[in-house]
Design a protein around this motif. Structure first.
Motif, PDB file in Angstrom:
ATOM      1  N   VAL A 144       0.837  -1.321  -0.126  1.00 23.69           N
ATOM      2  CA  VAL A 144       0.113   0.034  -0.012  1.00 23.69           C
ATOM      3  C   VAL A 144       0.932   1.378   0.015  1.00 23.69           C
ATOM      4  CG1 VAL A 144      -1.546   1.492   1.395  1.00 23.69           C
ATOM      5  CG2 VAL A 144      -1.878  -1.132   1.294  1.00 23.69           C
ATOM      6  N   LYS A 145       1.624   1.398   0.882  1.00 19.68           N
ATOM      7  CA  LYS A 145       2.672   2.365   1.129  1.00 19.68           C
ATOM      8  C   LYS A 145       3.895   1.960   1.683  1.00 19.68           C
ATOM      9  CE  LYS A 145       2.964   7.277   2.717  1.00 19.68           C
ATOM     10  NZ  LYS A 145       2.910   7.851   1.272  1.00 19.68           N
ATOM     11  N   SER A 160      -1.788   5.072  -2.952  1.00 18.74           N
ATOM     12  CA  SER A 160      -1.939   4.337  -1.783  1.00 18.74           C
ATOM     13  C   SER A 160      -3.278   4.101  -1.167  1.00 18.74           C
ATOM     14  CB  SER A 160      -0.991   4.962  -0.717  1.00 18.74           C
ATOM     15  OG  SER A 160       0.203   4.673  -1.395  1.00 18.74           O
ATOM     16  N   GLU A 161      -4.181   5.220  -1.277  1.00 20.20           N
ATOM     17  CA  GLU A 161      -5.640   5.334  -0.570  1.00 20.20           C
ATOM     18  C   GLU A 161      -6.483   4.310  -1.531  1.00 20.20           C
ATOM     19  OE1 GLU A 161      -3.189   8.348   1.034  1.00 20.20           O
ATOM     20  OE2 GLU A 161      -3.429   7.594  -1.175  1.00 20.20           O
ATOM     21  N   ALA A 164      -5.602   0.808  -0.683  1.00 15.22           N
ATOM     22  CA  ALA A 164      -5.975   0.382   0.693  1.00 15.22           C
ATOM     23  C   ALA A 164      -7.572   0.325   0.827  1.00 15.22           C
ATOM     24  CB  ALA A 164      -5.883   1.809   1.864  1.00 15.22           C
ATOM     25  N   VAL A 185       2.373  -1.173   5.120  1.00 15.08           N
ATOM     26  CA  VAL A 185       2.514   0.187   5.314  1.00 15.08           C
ATOM     27  C   VAL A 185       3.747   0.521   6.137  1.00 15.08           C
ATOM     28  CG1 VAL A 185       1.553   2.401   6.280  1.00 15.08           C
ATOM     29  CG2 VAL A 185      -0.080   0.450   5.367  1.00 15.08           C
ATOM     30  N   ASP A 192       1.173   8.751   8.560  1.00 12.62           N
ATOM     31  CA  ASP A 192       0.033   8.291   7.827  1.00 12.62           C
ATOM     32  C   ASP A 192      -0.756   7.035   8.407  1.00 12.62           C
ATOM     33  OD1 ASP A 192       0.626   9.869   5.738  1.00 12.62           O
ATOM     34  OD2 ASP A 192       2.146   8.543   4.949  1.00 12.62           O
ATOM     35  N   PHE A 196      -4.518   4.938   7.624  1.00 14.09           N
ATOM     36  CA  PHE A 196      -4.524   3.810   7.044  1.00 14.09           C
ATOM     37  C   PHE A 196      -5.026   2.726   7.874  1.00 14.09           C
ATOM     38  CE2 PHE A 196      -1.094   5.159   4.168  1.00 14.09           C
ATOM     39  CZ  PHE A 196      -1.898   5.099   2.903  1.00 14.09           C
ATOM     40  N   ARG A 199      -8.837   3.438   7.514  1.00 11.32           N
ATOM     41  CA  ARG A 199      -9.372   3.051   6.239  1.00 11.32           C
ATOM     42  C   ARG A 199      -9.332   1.540   6.046  1.00 11.32           C
ATOM     43  NH1 ARG A 199      -8.650   7.460   2.464  1.00 11.32           N
ATOM     44  NH2 ARG A 199      -9.474   6.923   0.489  1.00 11.32           N
ATOM     45  N   LEU A 205      -1.924  -4.914   9.467  1.00 11.04           N
ATOM     46  CA  LEU A 205      -0.718  -4.114   8.790  1.00 11.04           C
ATOM     47  C   LEU A 205       0.784  -4.504   9.189  1.00 11.04           C
ATOM     48  CD1 LEU A 205      -2.510  -0.464   9.949  1.00 11.04           C
ATOM     49  CD2 LEU A 205      -2.911  -1.977   7.842  1.00 11.04           C
TER      50      LEU A 205
END
Length: 266
Positions: A144-145, A160-161, A164, A185, A192, A196, A199, A205
């Protein structure tokens, strides 16, 4: 028990959020056998402090067939120790090639229970990996990031969003506390993490970058859900090579990272 359940259970029972990376570099050893024995020693010694272990596939592939044999031993040893295995391979491709990657790295002796995957060929390319993970009680961790400085070249501008949101959509198809689709992430983006987490409420994660890449445990609390579950902070060089090839130093580093992560959540 699925990968997500196993990791969450281990977080609660062992009070650890640490993912121990096993990235053996051949130039640190006399030969492949020395690499093998040291990597297995680090795994066994640090297992009590690990919620999961994360072999980076590139370092095993670099050794050819010897490396794949070592990887099989690492996966088997981790399973014996009761530590879930997450292979860091960042695979991603189309059609039958993606299916072959999924078969190769989410099933069989040298596979992990979970795999990092690259979504940047399009979301349809995730399907074979997600299906294989679900069929085998495993998981995928979608980039994602990422933690590297150059990630913004392609992952900025809302990309990235969007990824996600796809992770969240896929997990909505499943029951349970956390789904089979996690997200990578970088721990190097502490500002951030809270966004996330909101989200992707049902995604585990994976937070690479703890230790050698400069991220600190104190910065990572926003990535965790209530009760301190839902995220894994990954340290590789900072554990396996904490002080050369000293296994006691690896144990001390793993214990310290575990304790720092726990303190950050209190």
């Amino acid at each position: 028990m699925t990968f997500a359940q196993a990791v969450t259970d281990r977080t609660r029972t062992h009070q650890t959020r640490l993912c121990v990376g096993l990235d053996p570099r051949l130039d640190a050893y006399r030969d492949a056998e020395h690499l093998r024995s040291h990597t297995l020693e680090v795994l066994e010694a640090t297992a009590p402090f690990a919620a999961c272990v994360k072999p980076q596939l590139a370092f095993y592939e670099a050794l050819g067939l010897d490396g794949l044999r070592i990887l099989e031993e690492v996966c088997a040893a981790a399973r014996t120790l009761g530590v879930p295995v997450l292979l860091d391979a960042k695979r991603g491709d189309i059609g039958s090639t993606a299916q072959a990657y999924a078969q190769g790295w989410l099933t069989g002796r040298h596979a992990g229970a979970a795999l990092t995957v690259n979504p940047f060929l399009g979301f349809e390319t995730l399907t074979p990996f997600v299906e294989a993970a679900r069929a085998n009680g495993g998981a995928v961790f979608v980039l994602v990031k990422t933690s590297n400085p150059g990630q913004g070249d392609l992952q900025g501008g809302g990309i990235s969003e969007r990824v996600a949101d796809e992770v969240t959509r896929l997990n909505a198809q499943e029951d349970g506390e956390y789904g089979s689709v996690g997200a990578v992430v970088g721990a190097t983006h502490p500002g951030d993490l809270a966004a996330f987490r909101v989200r992707m409420p049902r995604a585990l994660l994976l937070l690479p970058g703890l230790g050698a890449q400069g991220a600190t445990a104190a910065q990572l609390a926003p990535a965790f859900a209530a009760g301190g579950t839902g995220a894994l902070a990954s340290a590789s060089r900072g554990v396996q090579y904490a002080q050369g090839l000293s296994v006691p130093a690896s144990v001390a580093a793993a214990r310290s990272f575990r304790d720092e992560l726990n303190s950050a959540l209190n």
